[in-house]
Structure formats: C-alpha cells, structure tokens
Write a protein that holds these residues in place. Structure first.
Motif, PDB file in Angstrom:
ATOM      1  N   VAL A  80       5.982  -3.082   7.013  1.00 13.01           N
ATOM      2  CA  VAL A  80       5.126  -1.945   7.196  1.00 13.01           C
ATOM      3  C   VAL A  80       5.187  -1.753   8.669  1.00 13.01           C
ATOM      4  O   VAL A  80       5.557  -0.434   9.049  1.00 13.01           O
ATOM      5  CB  VAL A  80       3.812  -1.994   6.590  1.00 13.01           C
ATOM      6  N   LEU A  81       5.021  -2.778   9.442  1.00 14.14           N
ATOM      7  CA  LEU A  81       4.966  -2.465  10.800  1.00 14.14           C
ATOM      8  C   LEU A  81       6.387  -1.962  11.410  1.00 14.14           C
ATOM      9  O   LEU A  81       6.706  -1.087  12.431  1.00 14.14           O
ATOM     10  CB  LEU A  81       4.472  -3.503  11.796  1.00 14.14           C
ATOM     11  N   TYR A  84       7.216   1.688  11.705  1.00 10.07           N
ATOM     12  CA  TYR A  84       6.874   2.344  12.864  1.00 10.07           C
ATOM     13  C   TYR A  84       7.719   2.115  14.154  1.00 10.07           C
ATOM     14  O   TYR A  84       7.744   2.790  14.859  1.00 10.07           O
ATOM     15  CB  TYR A  84       5.436   2.105  12.995  1.00 10.07           C
ATOM     16  N   ALA A 154      -0.149  -2.557  15.485  1.00  7.49           N
ATOM     17  CA  ALA A 154      -0.302  -2.122  14.034  1.00  7.49           C
ATOM     18  C   ALA A 154      -1.374  -1.057  14.281  1.00  7.49           C
ATOM     19  O   ALA A 154      -1.590  -0.222  13.399  1.00  7.49           O
ATOM     20  CB  ALA A 154      -0.494  -3.279  13.141  1.00  7.49           C
ATOM     21  N   MET A 158      -0.188   2.580  13.083  1.00  8.07           N
ATOM     22  CA  MET A 158      -0.181   2.691  11.610  1.00  8.07           C
ATOM     23  C   MET A 158      -1.133   3.432  10.889  1.00  8.07           C
ATOM     24  O   MET A 158      -2.320   3.621  11.375  1.00  8.07           O
ATOM     25  CB  MET A 158      -0.331   1.198  11.023  1.00  8.07           C
ATOM     26  N   ASP A 162      -1.374   3.443   5.263  1.00  8.11           N
ATOM     27  CA  ASP A 162      -0.733   2.388   5.352  1.00  8.11           C
ATOM     28  C   ASP A 162      -1.399   0.837   5.643  1.00  8.11           C
ATOM     29  O   ASP A 162      -1.124  -0.031   4.876  1.00  8.11           O
ATOM     30  CB  ASP A 162       0.221   2.256   6.275  1.00  8.11           C
ATOM     31  N   GLN A 163      -2.608   0.896   6.482  1.00  8.74           N
ATOM     32  CA  GLN A 163      -3.426  -0.071   6.940  1.00  8.74           C
ATOM     33  C   GLN A 163      -4.147  -0.472   5.545  1.00  8.74           C
ATOM     34  O   GLN A 163      -4.208  -1.702   5.099  1.00  8.74           O
ATOM     35  CB  GLN A 163      -4.496   0.572   7.892  1.00  8.74           C
TER      36      GLN A 163
END
Length: 175
Positions: A80-81, A84, A154, A158, A162-163
């Motif tokens: 996920v990170l 970004y 993050a 984020m 997403d978090q």
C-alpha cells in the motif's frame, strides 16, 4: 516490560505496527542481555553452554512473532505504501533488504547451534553469539527507521480509505 511513552502514531495501522515493535523489542531484550554476557571474559565453559542454550530457546520463541510481523508488513503495509512512494528505490527497498539480513543472522545462529552445544568451546560460543547480537542491532535500527521514516510517511501520504483497509487486514496477533 520496559516503560514506554505513549504510542506516537494516530492511524490505527501504524499504531498496531508500532506496538508490535515494542513487543518484539521486549522479547529481543531477553536474549540480547545474554548475548552481551559473551563479551565479558569471566564466563566459564558451563555458564557459556547454558547461556547459549537459553539464547537459542528465546530466539526460537522470538522467530514466530517476528515472522508474523514482517509478513504483515510485506504482504499489506509495504504494497500500500509503495503505491504512494514507489517500490524500485528508496526506503521500502532498504527496509525489505533488512528483513533478509535479519533472517540471515538468525538463520546463521540456528545453523551453528543445531548440533550439540556441549561439544563447543567457549570461543566457538562467543563467535556464534555474535550472530544473535548482529540480528539485535539490525532489528533495533530497522525499527527506528520504520518509525521515523515509513510510518510518518504513511500517515502523511496515505488516504483515509487506504489507512482503514490496511488496519483491517493487519489487525491480527503476532504471537
């Protein structure tokens, strides 16, 4: 368990990972104290054997929670990170390499202690204990890097959705 200040991060996923770092550090401190004893010159052969056996047992108990934690990071947090900040260079790449380095030190320790410790010399034990000491040092610096670079990044970058999804995927126990 050692006294720690409040958790620093506000997002539940980052708080979860930060809390896991604290638990893992507590476990690490148990075996690292014994590793440091091997740096002294007043240990008898029998004391060395008992301490090395204890390190091996405590490290064995540590490996599963560590693996569960790093699996969470690699399967959920890093991907996920990475969307970004990218995957090919930068902090994610270095952190993942450290996971392999940590595994290497721990694996090397287990490789050299799988035989009969009662047949080892004190010098052999001191050399082997250094692998556990190296794993501790890399892990300690690794946690600091994650908490000073990745987690703040993050939280800053984020999106809330997403978090939230990340937390839902990661809210499992590591031990």
């Amino acid at each position: 368990m050692a006294d720690f200040a409040e958790l620093r991060f506000k997002e539940p996923g980052m708080r979860l990972l930060e809390n896991e770092h604290r638990y893992l550090t507590y476990l690490m401190d148990e075996w690292h104290a014994l590793v440091l004893d091997f740096e002294k010159d007043d240990m008898t052969l029998e004391e060395g054997r008992e301490k090395l056996k204890t390190i091996r047992q405590k490290l064995y108990e540590f490996v599963e929670p560590l693996k569960n934690h790093t699996d969470k990071e690699e399967e959920h947090f890093f991907p996920v990170l990475g969307t970004y900040i990218g995957f090919e260079q930068g902090p994610l790449m270095g952190i993942q390499e450290e996971h392999q380095e940590i595994d290497g030190y721990i694996g090397h320790f287990f490789h050299h202690t799988r035989g009969n410790i009662d047949l080892m010399t004190l010098d052999d034990m001191k050399t082997i204990a250094k692998d556990a000491g190296e794993a501790y040092e890399v892990l300690t610096i690794h946690f600091v890097k994650e908490e000073t670079v990745l987690f703040p990044m993050a939280e800053k970058l984020m999106k809330a959705v997403d978090q939230d999804e990340l937390y839902e995927k990661m809210k499992t126990l590591i031990s």
